[in-house]
Design an enzyme around this catalytic site. Structure first.
Site, PDB file in Angstrom:
ATOM      1  N   ASP A   1      -3.533  -7.157   1.637  1.00  0.00           N
ATOM      2  CA  ASP A   1      -3.576  -7.038   0.185  1.00  0.00           C
ATOM      3  C   ASP A   1      -2.963  -8.281  -0.448  1.00  0.00           C
ATOM      4  O   ASP A   1      -3.081  -9.374   0.110  1.00  0.00           O
ATOM      5  CB  ASP A   1      -2.846  -5.755  -0.245  1.00  0.00           C
ATOM      6  CG  ASP A   1      -3.485  -5.112  -1.464  1.00  0.00           C
ATOM      7  OD1 ASP A   1      -3.458  -5.740  -2.542  1.00  0.00           O
ATOM      8  OD2 ASP A   1      -4.006  -3.985  -1.353  1.00  0.00           O
TER       9      ASP A   1
ATOM     10  N   HIS B   1      -0.583  -5.439  -6.959  1.00  0.00           N
ATOM     11  CA  HIS B   1      -1.551  -4.581  -6.271  1.00  0.00           C
ATOM     12  C   HIS B   1      -1.099  -4.221  -4.858  1.00  0.00           C
ATOM     13  O   HIS B   1      -1.145  -3.056  -4.431  1.00  0.00           O
ATOM     14  CB  HIS B   1      -2.906  -5.288  -6.239  1.00  0.00           C
ATOM     15  CG  HIS B   1      -4.047  -4.444  -5.786  1.00  0.00           C
ATOM     16  ND1 HIS B   1      -4.356  -4.248  -4.455  1.00  0.00           N
ATOM     17  CD2 HIS B   1      -4.978  -3.752  -6.491  1.00  0.00           C
ATOM     18  CE1 HIS B   1      -5.420  -3.473  -4.354  1.00  0.00           C
ATOM     19  NE2 HIS B   1      -5.816  -3.152  -5.576  1.00  0.00           N
TER      20      HIS B   1
ATOM     21  N   SER C   1      -8.962   1.330  -4.367  1.00  0.00           N
ATOM     22  CA  SER C   1      -7.811   0.644  -3.768  1.00  0.00           C
ATOM     23  C   SER C   1      -6.629   1.591  -3.615  1.00  0.00           C
ATOM     24  O   SER C   1      -5.782   1.402  -2.743  1.00  0.00           O
ATOM     25  CB  SER C   1      -7.380  -0.540  -4.642  1.00  0.00           C
ATOM     26  OG  SER C   1      -8.210  -1.648  -4.446  1.00  0.00           O
TER      27      SER C   1
END
Length: 775
Positions: free
Chosen positions: A146, A222, A552
């Protein structure tokens, strides 16, 4: 309507003792007698509930706003009653009503964050629960590809964590603002991969590229969010500016996490991704979680498919996001059969922020803006919707809103083009004081929310049509936003997220994708301290947790649950673990109704096998196992060339020889996808199931045949004498005469379930998709 006599007496007594403390409002839940006769005298239940509020408010204080603006919910199923903003005096008045059962303050009771672990039932059933059986995922290592990690987050605290597994071969790579001491027994490794990104984005070619850490430290949030979702430690009193308060935990809080930073501000480059997978295999991770992807591409061109084939061969389970291009048909990505492809569903947690129009009508919306604690957050102001021209004003693009028209007003902003929080930033810059995000026909009723920079709420498409009609028909339209905090368990869930990518797979139509769905909407998880909760540059607020939505977010849920099952059954193959998750997935929501996709029941191309259920997956009864060599045979059946298969599997094989040895081969996948080519009326598949439950088990088949298809199963009973025994069965799909010779392609779906004769609750279900092709 005349005031009721008992109300007048109580009002007089309370008026004499009123004080500023008594006049402070909070939310109360007022429960009413369900069989009240007075309810019949009102046109609607809403009006009946509102009458109690009107009577309570009367005379207690000088009320500037309509009582209806205080009514948050009107209940009719779980209880008869309503939730409203009341003073202590008003609540006391209602307690004296003979029609009121109870008046309760809206306390936060067992509200959990990320609440999703509770929604999935991971914390239940004591010693027989999933966490207990799996030891919270202890001993497993989850690799997260990520944007990096914020190691100081409390979600990565290693208090109570066991020692790092001896098999671990990874490192804690040093870099900018990241030292080897940034890792611990929870976050056991961190690396970053930037070379592919760097050569594609030189400073000369991208002079305005945002500054970011050249290390495993997260610059965008994220990766921190997904890593904490997959295996974050317990954090008490977690919340987002007061909303969603509770204990934060990842899916596998006892597992170890290794972070591989492959995504940067300009994207995730295949070269960097492949390098990370390569190293992760060497590092000896058990699970790989990839919340990234793109559009569907052939397997032999798919870096993730190619890189993860080797990972699968080494016994590593690979979990990937399905993509956020839904509800477009065939938008699903990451469709290799050796990876688990995860779509997104909703939770039954809501953050109500209701729009009350000046005419009294209420439009339901949601927001994480902390309106309750901010002065004037819910005041009534004029509403404006700017359209026309070519500046994109209806989307509230930065610089598109005329200051002289916007200043001091609540602005309606259509979804699309730019980010939701960015729209709020544009409104605030132009002098607007509040925002209503309006879903378009594309978004329908999707409710992905944000921690906005100004008072704001998101309303669905149906409500947005009503709002715009009101604005267009009113000379000076006004509205206010009523923020309702956090509400649990009062809505249908799960439902399929509108954005969740849909099948069938263009690149791989003979495998049903996505495999399953998991929580992916409004997920609260860890957040870096260098960013505000919106992630925008001008957001100066700082939080340890924030909310995000997307596949996600659903991907790390399944990654963590996969780690739990692997910890409970360390000798199971990735295919066996995946089978356990798929064959026990739910088709029904918490109300016992079919999971919805918009306004209709969800089909297999939206939910695959269903919504993940870890409570059932920990004891699946039977599993469909697949050996790495089986995938090679499968690729041969697709007509792939020798070079294609070599690219994917790293094996130089002769498909002619393989197919001669395996006539009529079908991959032993937990779901069934049948394609009738033109002129064919019968298809046959073979499956093998392995008993991982009790010895001397008997399973009987139950089939819900796709419409227009006759399904024949042989044998109809499977008798297992011992554990780990494998038995085979065949299934024939026969096209009924009325469906033969059609001029257009058509589709049907069904399911095949093996039911344990000794335990009828143990059901091993495979979804079926049947496609009729004309060419």
């Amino acid at each position: 309507m005349e005031p009721k006599p008992f109300f007048l007496c109580i009002i007089f007594l309370l008026f004499c003792s009123s004080s500023s403390e008594i006049l402070q409002k909070q939310t109360y839940i007022v429960q009413l007698h369900p069989n009240s006769e007075t309810a019949k005298t009102f046109a609607s239940k809403f009006d009946w509930h509102l009458s109690f509020l009107q009577e309570a408010v009367l005379g207690v204080e000088e009320e500037e706003e309509e009582p209806s603006s205080r009514l948050l919910y009107s209940y009719g199923s779980a209880i008869e009653g309503f939730a409203a903003q009341l003073t202590e005096s008003e609540a006391e008045i209602l307690r004296y009503s003979p029609e009121v059962v109870a008046v309760r303050p809206d306390h936060v009771l067992q509200v959990q964050t990320t609440y999703s672990y509770k929604f999935l039932g991971l914390d239940g059933f004591g010693n027989s629960g999933v966490w207990s059986k799996s030891r919270f995922g202890q001993g497993t290592i989850i690799g997260v590809l990520d944007t990096g990690v914020w190691p100081e987050s409390p979600s990565f605290d290693d208090t109570g964590m066991p020692s790092i597994p001896r098999k671990w071969k990874g490192i804690c790579q040093e870099g900018e603002s990241f030292s080897s001491s940034s890792c611990n027994r929870k976050l056991i490794g961190a690396r970053f991969f930037i070379r592919g990104h760097r050569v594609a984005n030189s400073p000369e070619e991208s002079p305005n590229m945002p500054r970011e850490y050249i290390s495993a430290r997260d610059s965008t949030g994220h990766g921190t969010h997904t890593a904490s979702t997959v295996g974050g430690s317990s954090v008490s009193m977690a919340n987002v500016l007061g909303n969603g308060a509770g204990v934060a935990r990842g899916m596998a809080p006892g597992a170890h996490i290794a972070v591989y930073k492959v995504c940067w501000f300009n994207g995730c480059y295949s070269s960097d991704i492949l390098a990370a997978i390569d190293v992760a295999i060497q590092d000896k991770v058990d699970v790989l979680s990839l919340s990234l992807g793109g559009f569907p591409i052939p397997l032999y061109d798919d870096t993730i498919a190619i890189g993860t084939f080797r990972a699968m061969e080494r016994g590593i389970s690979v979990i990937c996001a399905a993509g956020n291009n839904g509800p477009i048909e065939s938008s699903v990505a990451n469709t290799a059969p050796w990876v688990s492809t995860i779509g997104a569903g909703t939770l039954d947690r809501r953050f109500p922020a209701v729009v009350r129009l000046a005419n009294g009508k209420l439009l339901y919306g949601e927001s994480l803006y902390p309106g309750k604690g901010i002065k004037n957050a819910g005041r009534e102001v004029e509403v404006i919707y700017v359209t026309g021209g070519d500046k994109g004003s209806e989307f509230c693009l930065r610089g598109s809103l005329p200051r002289e028209e916007i200043r001091g007003k609540m602005v309606i902003c259509d979804r699309g083009v730019n980010g939701r929080s960015e729209k709020g930033e544009a409104v605030k810059e132009a002098g607007g004081v509040a925002m209503i995000l309006a879903n378009t026909e594309i978004n329908q009723e999707e409710d992905s929310i944000d921690v906005h920079l100004l008072p704001a709420t998101l309303i669905g498409y149906t409500e947005s049509v009503l709002l715009k009609a009101y604005v267009n028909a009113t000379v000076k339209p006004k509205a206010r936003i009523i923020f309702g905090g956090t509400v649990i368990g009062r809505s249908r869930a799960p439902e399929v997220a509108q954005f969740s990518a849909r099948g069938p797979s263009l690149a791989n139509p003979s495998i049903l994708k996505p495999d399953m769905i998991a929580p992916g909407v409004n997920i609260i998880a860890a957040w870096p301290q260098n960013l505000g909760p919106t992630g925008l540059p001008y957001d100066s607020r700082r939080v340890n947790f924030t909310v995000m939505s997307g596949t996600s977010m659903s991907c790390p849920h399944v990654s963590g649950i996969t780690a739990l099952i692997r910890s409970a059954y360390p000798n199971w193959s990735p295919a066996a673990i995946k089978s356990a998750l798929m064959t026990t997935a739910d088709l029904y929501d918490r109300q016992g109704k079919a999971i919805k996709d918009g306004n209709k029941p969800a089909g297999v191309f939206a939910i695959g096998a269903g919504h993940v259920n870890p409570q059932k997956a920990i004891n699946p009864g039977l599993v469909y196992n697949i050996q790495p060599v089986d995938y090679i045979t499968y690729l041969c059946t697709l007509g792939f060339t020798r070079s294609d298969i070599l690219a994917i599997t790293h094996k130089n094989v002769s498909c002619n020889g393989i197919l001669r040895k395996n006539p009529g081969f079908s991959l032993n996948y937990p779901s069934i996808a049948v394609i009738f080519k033109r002129g064919k009326t019968t298809e046959m598949i073979t499956r093998r199931v392995t008993n991982v439950g009790s010895p001397n088990s008997i399973y009987s088949v139950n089939v819900k045949a796709p419409e227009g298809i006759k399904v024949i199963v042989n044998p109809k009973r499977l008798v297992f004498k011992h554990v780990d025994q494998t038995l085979s069965y065949r299934v024939w799909f026969v096209l009924k005469k009325k469906n033969r010779g059609g001029k257009v392609a058509s589709f049907a779906q069904g399911q095949l379930t093996w039911v344990n004769s000794h335990n009828l609750m143990q059901r091993v279900r495979s979804p079926i998709s049947v496609t009729l092709k004309t060419n």
